[in-house]
Scaffold this motif. Structure first.
Motif, PDB file in Angstrom:
ATOM      1  N   ARG A   3       0.805  -1.218   0.000  1.00 14.32           N
ATOM      2  CA  ARG A   3       0.000   0.000   0.000  1.00 14.32           C
ATOM      3  C   ARG A   3       0.841   1.272   0.000  1.00 14.32           C
ATOM      4  O   ARG A   3       0.339   2.361  -0.255  1.00 14.32           O
ATOM      5  CB  ARG A   3      -0.937  -0.002   1.203  1.00 14.32           C
ATOM      6  N   GLY A   4       2.131   1.127   0.273  1.00 11.58           N
ATOM      7  CA  GLY A   4       3.022   2.279   0.202  1.00 11.58           C
ATOM      8  C   GLY A   4       3.175   2.826  -1.205  1.00 11.58           C
ATOM      9  O   GLY A   4       3.684   3.939  -1.391  1.00 11.58           O
ATOM     10  N   ILE A   5       2.736   2.047  -2.205  1.00  9.89           N
ATOM     11  CA  ILE A   5       2.823   2.511  -3.591  1.00  9.89           C
ATOM     12  C   ILE A   5       1.903   3.705  -3.826  1.00  9.89           C
ATOM     13  O   ILE A   5       2.228   4.616  -4.597  1.00  9.89           O
ATOM     14  CB  ILE A   5       2.478   1.360  -4.564  1.00  9.89           C
ATOM     15  N   TYR A   6       0.753   3.741  -3.148  1.00 13.76           N
ATOM     16  CA  TYR A   6      -0.256   4.753  -3.461  1.00 13.76           C
ATOM     17  C   TYR A   6       0.198   6.183  -3.170  1.00 13.76           C
ATOM     18  O   TYR A   6      -0.022   7.081  -3.998  1.00 13.76           O
ATOM     19  CB  TYR A   6      -1.552   4.425  -2.740  1.00 13.76           C
ATOM     20  N   PRO A   7       0.832   6.468  -2.024  1.00 15.67           N
ATOM     21  CA  PRO A   7       1.349   7.836  -1.847  1.00 15.67           C
ATOM     22  C   PRO A   7       2.377   8.228  -2.900  1.00 15.67           C
ATOM     23  O   PRO A   7       2.402   9.371  -3.357  1.00 15.67           O
ATOM     24  CB  PRO A   7       1.976   7.795  -0.445  1.00 15.67           C
ATOM     25  N   ILE A   8       3.221   7.258  -3.288  1.00 17.12           N
ATOM     26  CA  ILE A   8       4.213   7.542  -4.327  1.00 17.12           C
ATOM     27  C   ILE A   8       3.525   7.809  -5.660  1.00 17.12           C
ATOM     28  O   ILE A   8       3.908   8.702  -6.416  1.00 17.12           O
ATOM     29  CB  ILE A   8       5.197   6.374  -4.446  1.00 17.12           C
ATOM     30  N   HIS A  15       3.488  15.383 -10.270  1.00 13.81           N
ATOM     31  CA  HIS A  15       4.524  15.829 -11.203  1.00 13.81           C
ATOM     32  C   HIS A  15       3.980  15.899 -12.629  1.00 13.81           C
ATOM     33  O   HIS A  15       4.293  16.838 -13.379  1.00 13.81           O
ATOM     34  CB  HIS A  15       5.725  14.881 -11.156  1.00 13.81           C
ATOM     35  N   GLU A  16       3.165  14.932 -13.004  1.00 15.58           N
ATOM     36  CA  GLU A  16       2.589  14.931 -14.355  1.00 15.58           C
ATOM     37  C   GLU A  16       1.699  16.148 -14.565  1.00 15.58           C
ATOM     38  O   GLU A  16       1.739  16.794 -15.619  1.00 15.58           O
ATOM     39  CB  GLU A  16       1.793  13.643 -14.569  1.00 15.58           C
ATOM     40  N   ARG A  17       0.889  16.465 -13.566  1.00 13.50           N
ATOM     41  CA  ARG A  17       0.003  17.633 -13.670  1.00 13.50           C
ATOM     42  C   ARG A  17       0.810  18.925 -13.769  1.00 13.50           C
ATOM     43  O   ARG A  17       0.481  19.811 -14.558  1.00 13.50           O
ATOM     44  CB  ARG A  17      -0.925  17.675 -12.449  1.00 13.50           C
ATOM     45  N   ARG A  18       1.870  19.040 -12.996  1.00 11.88           N
ATOM     46  CA  ARG A  18       2.718  20.231 -13.063  1.00 11.88           C
ATOM     47  C   ARG A  18       3.337  20.385 -14.443  1.00 11.88           C
ATOM     48  O   ARG A  18       3.404  21.487 -14.996  1.00 11.88           O
ATOM     49  CB  ARG A  18       3.830  20.157 -12.011  1.00 11.88           C
ATOM     50  N   MET A  19       3.785  19.277 -15.026  1.00 13.44           N
ATOM     51  CA  MET A  19       4.411  19.352 -16.344  1.00 13.44           C
ATOM     52  C   MET A  19       3.405  19.766 -17.415  1.00 13.44           C
ATOM     53  O   MET A  19       3.765  20.431 -18.390  1.00 13.44           O
ATOM     54  CB  MET A  19       5.075  18.016 -16.690  1.00 13.44           C
ATOM     55  N   GLN A  20       2.135  19.394 -17.255  1.00 12.21           N
ATOM     56  CA  GLN A  20       1.107  19.846 -18.188  1.00 12.21           C
ATOM     57  C   GLN A  20       0.961  21.358 -18.139  1.00 12.21           C
ATOM     58  O   GLN A  20       0.818  22.023 -19.177  1.00 12.21           O
ATOM     59  CB  GLN A  20      -0.219  19.166 -17.863  1.00 12.21           C
ATOM     60  N   GLY A 230      11.602  14.112 -11.154  1.00 13.78           N
ATOM     61  CA  GLY A 230      10.789  13.683 -10.025  1.00 13.78           C
ATOM     62  C   GLY A 230       9.836  12.569 -10.407  1.00 13.78           C
ATOM     63  O   GLY A 230       9.644  11.615  -9.640  1.00 13.78           O
ATOM     64  N   TYR A 231       9.256  12.670 -11.609  1.00 13.78           N
ATOM     65  CA  TYR A 231       8.348  11.628 -12.089  1.00 13.78           C
ATOM     66  C   TYR A 231       9.104  10.311 -12.276  1.00 13.78           C
ATOM     67  O   TYR A 231       8.616   9.242 -11.887  1.00 13.78           O
ATOM     68  CB  TYR A 231       7.713  12.077 -13.399  1.00 13.78           C
ATOM     69  N   GLU A 232      10.297  10.382 -12.868  1.00 12.71           N
ATOM     70  CA  GLU A 232      11.091   9.171 -13.079  1.00 12.71           C
ATOM     71  C   GLU A 232      11.503   8.532 -11.746  1.00 12.71           C
ATOM     72  O   GLU A 232      11.511   7.298 -11.615  1.00 12.71           O
ATOM     73  CB  GLU A 232      12.326   9.503 -13.916  1.00 12.71           C
ATOM     74  N   SER A 233      11.831   9.365 -10.755  1.00 14.02           N
ATOM     75  CA  SER A 233      12.210   8.827  -9.437  1.00 14.02           C
ATOM     76  C   SER A 233      11.042   8.088  -8.793  1.00 14.02           C
ATOM     77  O   SER A 233      11.207   7.009  -8.220  1.00 14.02           O
ATOM     78  CB  SER A 233      12.683   9.965  -8.528  1.00 14.02           C
ATOM     79  N   ALA A 234       9.844   8.672  -8.898  1.00 12.11           N
ATOM     80  CA  ALA A 234       8.656   8.011  -8.346  1.00 12.11           C
ATOM     81  C   ALA A 234       8.382   6.702  -9.077  1.00 12.11           C
ATOM     82  O   ALA A 234       8.017   5.690  -8.461  1.00 12.11           O
ATOM     83  CB  ALA A 234       7.455   8.948  -8.439  1.00 12.11           C
ATOM     84  N   GLN A 235       8.560   6.719 -10.384  1.00 13.43           N
ATOM     85  CA  GLN A 235       8.332   5.503 -11.175  1.00 13.43           C
ATOM     86  C   GLN A 235       9.301   4.394 -10.763  1.00 13.43           C
ATOM     87  O   GLN A 235       8.901   3.230 -10.589  1.00 13.43           O
ATOM     88  CB  GLN A 235       8.500   5.829 -12.652  1.00 13.43           C
ATOM     89  N   LEU A 237      10.792   4.078  -7.864  1.00 12.00           N
ATOM     90  CA  LEU A 237      10.469   3.640  -6.512  1.00 12.00           C
ATOM     91  C   LEU A 237       9.284   2.686  -6.512  1.00 12.00           C
ATOM     92  O   LEU A 237       9.275   1.683  -5.786  1.00 12.00           O
ATOM     93  CB  LEU A 237      10.174   4.851  -5.629  1.00 12.00           C
ATOM     94  N   ILE A 238       8.297   2.941  -7.361  1.00  8.23           N
ATOM     95  CA  ILE A 238       7.153   2.027  -7.481  1.00  8.23           C
ATOM     96  C   ILE A 238       7.609   0.671  -7.999  1.00  8.23           C
ATOM     97  O   ILE A 238       7.201  -0.386  -7.505  1.00  8.23           O
ATOM     98  CB  ILE A 238       6.076   2.633  -8.406  1.00  8.23           C
ATOM     99  N   GLN A 239       8.500   0.676  -8.991  1.00  8.03           N
ATOM    100  CA  GLN A 239       9.025  -0.584  -9.524  1.00  8.03           C
ATOM    101  C   GLN A 239       9.818  -1.343  -8.462  1.00  8.03           C
ATOM    102  O   GLN A 239       9.732  -2.574  -8.373  1.00  8.03           O
ATOM    103  CB  GLN A 239       9.903  -0.289 -10.738  1.00  8.03           C
ATOM    104  N   THR A 240      10.556  -0.600  -7.636  1.00  3.76           N
ATOM    105  CA  THR A 240      11.330  -1.255  -6.559  1.00  3.76           C
ATOM    106  C   THR A 240      10.406  -1.923  -5.555  1.00  3.76           C
ATOM    107  O   THR A 240      10.636  -3.077  -5.144  1.00  3.76           O
ATOM    108  CB  THR A 240      12.216  -0.216  -5.849  1.00  3.76           C
ATOM    109  N   LEU A 241       9.352  -1.224  -5.131  1.00  7.42           N
ATOM    110  CA  LEU A 241       8.399  -1.816  -4.195  1.00  7.42           C
ATOM    111  C   LEU A 241       7.709  -3.031  -4.799  1.00  7.42           C
ATOM    112  O   LEU A 241       7.438  -4.020  -4.114  1.00  7.42           O
ATOM    113  CB  LEU A 241       7.366  -0.767  -3.775  1.00  7.42           C
ATOM    114  N   ASP A 242       7.427  -2.946  -6.097  1.00 11.71           N
ATOM    115  CA  ASP A 242       6.776  -4.072  -6.771  1.00 11.71           C
ATOM    116  C   ASP A 242       7.706  -5.286  -6.802  1.00 11.71           C
ATOM    117  O   ASP A 242       7.278  -6.415  -6.567  1.00 11.71           O
ATOM    118  CB  ASP A 242       6.375  -3.653  -8.180  1.00 11.71           C
ATOM    119  N   ARG A 243       8.988  -5.055  -7.065  1.00 11.65           N
ATOM    120  CA  ARG A 243       9.949  -6.168  -7.062  1.00 11.65           C
ATOM    121  C   ARG A 243      10.124  -6.742  -5.661  1.00 11.65           C
ATOM    122  O   ARG A 243      10.283  -7.957  -5.495  1.00 11.65           O
ATOM    123  CB  ARG A 243      11.291  -5.698  -7.624  1.00 11.65           C
TER     124      ARG A 243
END
Length: 256
Positions: A3-8, A15-20, A230-235, A237-243
């Protein structure tokens, strides 16, 4: 799933919204009178369940045991709040076109549209087939006494917005101002909307000039790069938690 994935994930979406927003600013870097935006966010805390009920005896002992302890939660989520517009003036550029207008300092031109009264800082004006003074979208620019119709002749526009043709006064361009706490909001097509306006005191208008966008292109590029990292770092981290979850499942299977 951890469940720690959701805050990330909420951070990645932020970050995606800011870039838009940054991309929209960059797309309008050459739009006259454009005002840049900044996306703001707020922190969202999940509700906390008390371990001890307010009225004793209303909750079973089992529910009290599994309830979350009293106090702040360890998870915080990012959520879009509002888009803040920066009203700083852009650079004044000489065009030589007598119908181009730039407002120095505070103020907006009042424009009549099919949707009602709107306001703009884009002073790229022209005359339509009725010789009305209109915006680049064909909307009439308002004077202090209504629409401005320019007869044939030599036209001059003073710094106070008074229009004269062959020395005869035709009308005065209407410039509206707004309180700092109730600035107009962006609407569409470079227009702003508000019902809190009042006639500007001693407006300053430069004929033959245009106010450029106030977007700092270099600054926006830096922000976009930071947002992408920042978006890439979050991505990652999500992959790390998934692994980690995948490895834990595999190890648990071997132990069983």
């Amino acid at each position: 799933m951890n469940r720690g994935i959701y805050p990330i994930l909420s951070g990645a979406l932020a970050h995606e919204r800011r870039m838009q927003v940054f991309a929209n600013n960059m797309a309008n870097v050459n739009t006259a009178g454009f005002k840049q935006d900044e996306q703001t966010f707020k922190a969202v805390f999940p509700k906390v369940q008390l371990a001890i009920p307010a009225i004793p005896g209303t909750v079973s002992l089992a529910n009290q045991i599994v309830a979350k302890p009293f106090g702040p939660t360890e998870r915080v989520y990012a959520a879009p709040n509002t888009v803040k517009t920066t009203y700083d003036a852009g650079r004044i550029r000489l065009t030589g076109n007598p119908l181009d207008l730039a407002i120095q300092g505070r103020g907006f031109l009042e424009v009549k549209t099919p949707q009602g009264t709107r306001f703009t800082r884009n002073g790229m004006l022209s005359l339509d087939n009725q010789r009305r003074l209109v915006t680049n979208l064909g909307y009439p620019v308002m004077g202090t006494k209504g629409e401005l119709k320019i007869p044939v002749g030599k036209m001059d526009i003073s710094n106070q917005g008074e229009i004269r043709v062959d020395g005869n006064p035709i009308g005065t361009i209407k410039v509206m101002d707004f309180p700092d706490t109730n600035m107009p909001q962006k609407y569409a097509e470079g227009m702003f909307v508000s019902d809190k306006g009042f006639p500007a005191k001693a407006p300053q208008i430069q004929a033959g000039h245009i106010e450029d966008s106030n977007v700092n292109s270099i600054g926006e590029m830096v922000k976009m790069i930071e947002g992408m990292r920042g978006y890439e770092s979050a991505q990652k981290l999500i992959q790390t938690l998934d692994r980690m979850a995948e490895t834990a499942i595999q190890e648990l299977g071997r132990v069983a």
